[in-house]
Design a protein around this motif. Structure first.
Motif, short mmCIF file in Angstrom:
data_model
loop_
_atom_site.label_atom_id
_atom_site.label_comp_id
_atom_site.label_asym_id
_atom_site.label_seq_id
_atom_site.Cartn_x
_atom_site.Cartn_y
_atom_site.Cartn_z
N HIS A 118 -27.59 68.23 5.67
CA HIS A 118 -27.59 69.84 5.27
C HIS A 118 -27.13 69.80 3.80
O HIS A 118 -27.64 70.80 3.15
CB HIS A 118 -26.49 70.33 6.21
CG HIS A 118 -26.85 70.63 7.60
ND1 HIS A 118 -27.49 71.66 8.24
CD2 HIS A 118 -26.87 69.61 8.77
CE1 HIS A 118 -27.64 71.86 9.18
NE2 HIS A 118 -27.42 70.64 9.83
N ASP A 125 -25.96 63.53 10.01
CA ASP A 125 -26.30 64.99 9.98
C ASP A 125 -25.78 66.11 8.99
O ASP A 125 -26.14 66.96 8.29
CB ASP A 125 -26.12 65.52 11.44
CG ASP A 125 -26.82 66.81 11.70
OD1 ASP A 125 -27.88 67.19 11.10
OD2 ASP A 125 -26.03 67.74 12.34
N ARG A 126 -24.45 65.88 8.74
CA ARG A 126 -23.84 66.52 7.74
C ARG A 126 -24.31 66.45 6.24
O ARG A 126 -24.55 67.10 5.44
CB ARG A 126 -22.07 66.34 7.73
CG ARG A 126 -21.67 66.55 9.06
CD ARG A 126 -20.24 66.44 9.01
NE ARG A 126 -19.51 66.70 10.29
CZ ARG A 126 -19.28 65.84 11.24
NH1 ARG A 126 -19.84 64.55 10.90
NH2 ARG A 126 -18.80 66.24 12.54
#
Length: 255
Positions: free
Chosen positions: A173, A169-170
């Protein structure tokens, strides 16, 4: 078959209402933020570029950047929110009718409706500021639909991967910002040198932006896009994403 389809429509409708309550509260005015967020960001981006340029050409026009940013906002939003879709709706899996893809579809419908409304507003504002009416609104809506489907396919893959590796998820982004200069938001293919054109046409979002600008400006520019190529980029992530969610479902615990 029809009864199953009706049931899934009701499930997705209920998930949409729940998502709206969760993100914007139960006050009706809070729901307007789903429109205000892309509206304000798109307006600021277009004003910055309009002040920097002379505003007399499509390269610096309000509608070029405002509507273009709404399209990228849609794609980036679907990617960035994919990672927590399952985690924030895990408890709903107690209900047999609720499936993992339903959770994603509900969020994507909200984003699609909001960005469609903002695109309409920016189109009207662009005309009011002295711009020309779109050459083909149908092409513009098709571009928005393709961007929604492309973002949805990528979101399904991210959601399936995040259910196994949370750290992804990081990375998503960061990648959503890194791809901004290459997405096709700030340029048309014909403006670039030949060697650069051969590179950017490999990016599927570039083709979608070219379709958008073809609908906006018509024959004023030579648009370069291949919808067959875009369709492949839409189909393959959907297949991988749906398969990944199906494999991940038995391993997702209920809380």
């Amino acid at each position: 078959m029809i009864d199953c389809a009706r049931q899934q429509v009701r499930v997705i409708g209920a998930l949409i209402i729940r998502e709206m309550h969760t993100r914007f509260g139960r006050h009706r005015l809070g729901y307007l933020w789903v429109f205000f967020e892309p509206l304000l960001l798109g307006a600021m981006i277009s004003l910055i570029h309009g002040i920097r340029g002379n505003g007399s050409s499509a390269r610096n026009s309000f509608e070029f950047f405002s509507i273009g940013y709404v399209m990228f906002f849609l794609f980036r939003g679907l990617m960035n929110r994919a990672g927590n879709t399952i985690a924030s709706n895990r408890s709903l899996l107690f209900h047999r009718q609720v499936t993992l893809p339903d959770m994603f579809f509900a969020r994507h419908i909200i984003e699609g409706v909001a960005c469609s409304g903002v695109m309409f507003v920016f189109t009207i504002v662009g005309i009011a500021l002295g711009g020309e009416a779109p050459d083909s609104p149908v092409k513009m809506m098709c571009a928005l639909g393709l961007m929604l489907l492309l973002g949805q396919g990528v979101a399904l893959v991210i959601g399936a991967a995040t259910s196994e590796w949370e750290g992804i998820d990081r990375l998503v982004h960061a990648m959503s910002y890194l791809m901004l200069p290459f997405s096709g938001l700030f340029f048309m293919v014909e403006w670039l040198p030949d060697w650069m054109q051969e590179i950017v046409v490999w990016v599927p979002t570039v083709h979608i932006f070219e379709l958008l600008r073809d609908g906006q400006f018509g024959d004023r520019f030579s648009a370069n896009y291949d919808l067959t190529y875009v369709a492949g980029w839409i189909l393959i992530p959907h297949l991988f994403g749906l398969a990944g969610l199906r494999l991940a479902r038995p391993r997702i615990g209920l809380e």
